[in-house]
Design a protein around this motif. Structure first.
Motif, short mmCIF file in Angstrom:
data_model
loop_
_atom_site.label_atom_id
_atom_site.label_comp_id
_atom_site.label_asym_id
_atom_site.label_seq_id
_atom_site.Cartn_x
_atom_site.Cartn_y
_atom_site.Cartn_z
N VAL A 39 -20.05 -0.84 3.15
CA VAL A 39 -18.82 -1.70 3.18
C VAL A 39 -17.59 -1.10 3.48
CG1 VAL A 39 -17.35 -3.34 1.82
CG2 VAL A 39 -19.91 -3.71 1.95
N SER A 40 -17.30 0.11 2.91
CA SER A 40 -16.14 0.99 3.13
C SER A 40 -16.18 1.59 4.49
CB SER A 40 -16.06 2.05 1.83
OG SER A 40 -17.01 2.87 2.12
N ALA A 41 -17.27 1.79 5.07
CA ALA A 41 -17.46 2.08 6.30
C ALA A 41 -17.03 1.42 7.30
CB ALA A 41 -18.83 2.81 6.58
N VAL A 42 -17.58 0.07 7.25
CA VAL A 42 -17.27 -1.02 8.14
C VAL A 42 -15.80 -1.33 7.94
CG1 VAL A 42 -17.70 -3.48 8.22
CG2 VAL A 42 -19.52 -2.03 7.99
N THR A 43 -15.15 -1.23 6.85
CA THR A 43 -13.73 -1.72 6.45
C THR A 43 -12.97 -0.56 7.28
OG1 THR A 43 -13.78 -0.68 4.31
CG2 THR A 43 -14.02 -2.95 4.60
N ASP A 44 -13.14 0.75 7.23
CA ASP A 44 -12.57 1.85 7.78
C ASP A 44 -12.82 1.59 9.32
OD1 ASP A 44 -11.99 2.82 5.47
OD2 ASP A 44 -13.58 4.36 5.46
N LEU A 45 -13.66 0.97 9.81
CA LEU A 45 -13.89 1.11 11.33
C LEU A 45 -12.95 0.00 11.93
CD1 LEU A 45 -17.70 1.53 11.82
CD2 LEU A 45 -15.52 3.08 12.48
N LEU A 46 -12.78 -1.22 11.17
CA LEU A 46 -11.96 -2.29 11.57
C LEU A 46 -10.53 -1.78 11.18
CD1 LEU A 46 -13.82 -5.14 9.97
CD2 LEU A 46 -13.97 -4.39 12.22
#
Length: 178
Positions: A171-178
């Motif tokens: 979840v934190s990786a996906v939010t960093d990408l967005l």
């Protein structure tokens, strides 16, 4: 006496029986016994007499039939039938004497649909309900299984922690990408 069982029975005791002489053991007992007949509902206590209304209000109110006044507007036959149905169908499971059905058995029963009316919509709704219910039931069974020993609880806690770390990392990786 050592760590292994004695081969011979104690002196004066009956000889050991062979396994084929033992009574049969069943994991799941037979059909449930018939429930006791439903007892009639408890009598309704008489209501206290209503206070007299002022004279102007008495003429405006209508008089209710006496039969509804005695039963409170309830159909006692329907109440008795509902109570008998509830006693038969809503009793808690006998956890000590009966095994709970497995997830596979629940799924197969829903797919077969013998316990349901012959209506396609009801049968599809039952399968959809089980799609939601089976993971919840599986989690509850896993939790009950893990509570049997401390080692199982520790293993389950580690597995839950690992899933939590993995999910939070994703979840934190996906939010960093967005």
């Amino acid at each position: 006496m050592g760590a292994l069982p004695d081969r011979e029975p104690p002196v004066g005791a009956e000889p050991y029986k062979r396994p084929d002489q033992a009574p049969p053991l069943f994991a799941v007992p037979g059909a449930r016994s018939e429930p006791a007949p439903a007892s009639p509902p408890a009598p309704v206590p008489p209501k206290a007499a209503p206070r007299p209304a002022p004279p102007a209000a008495q003429s405006a109110t209508s008089v209710e039939p006496a039969s509804e006044e005695k039963t409170g507007g309830l159909d006692l036959d329907k109440v008795t039938a509902l109570r008998a149905w509830a006693v038969e169908h809503l009793r808690p499971p006998d956890l000590l004497n009966e095994a709970s059905p497995g997830l596979k058995g629940l799924w197969e029963q829903a797919l077969k649909g013998d316990h349901l009316p012959d209506n396609r919509v009801v049968r599809v709704a039952e399968v959809a309900r089980l799609v939601v219910s089976l993971p919840v039931i599986g989690a509850a069974v896993l939790l009950a299984w893990s509570c049997v020993s401390a080692a199982r609880q520790a293993a389950l806690a580690l597995a839950v922690l690992a899933v939590w770390v993995l999910a939070s990392t994703l979840v934190s990786a996906v939010t960093d990408l967005l």
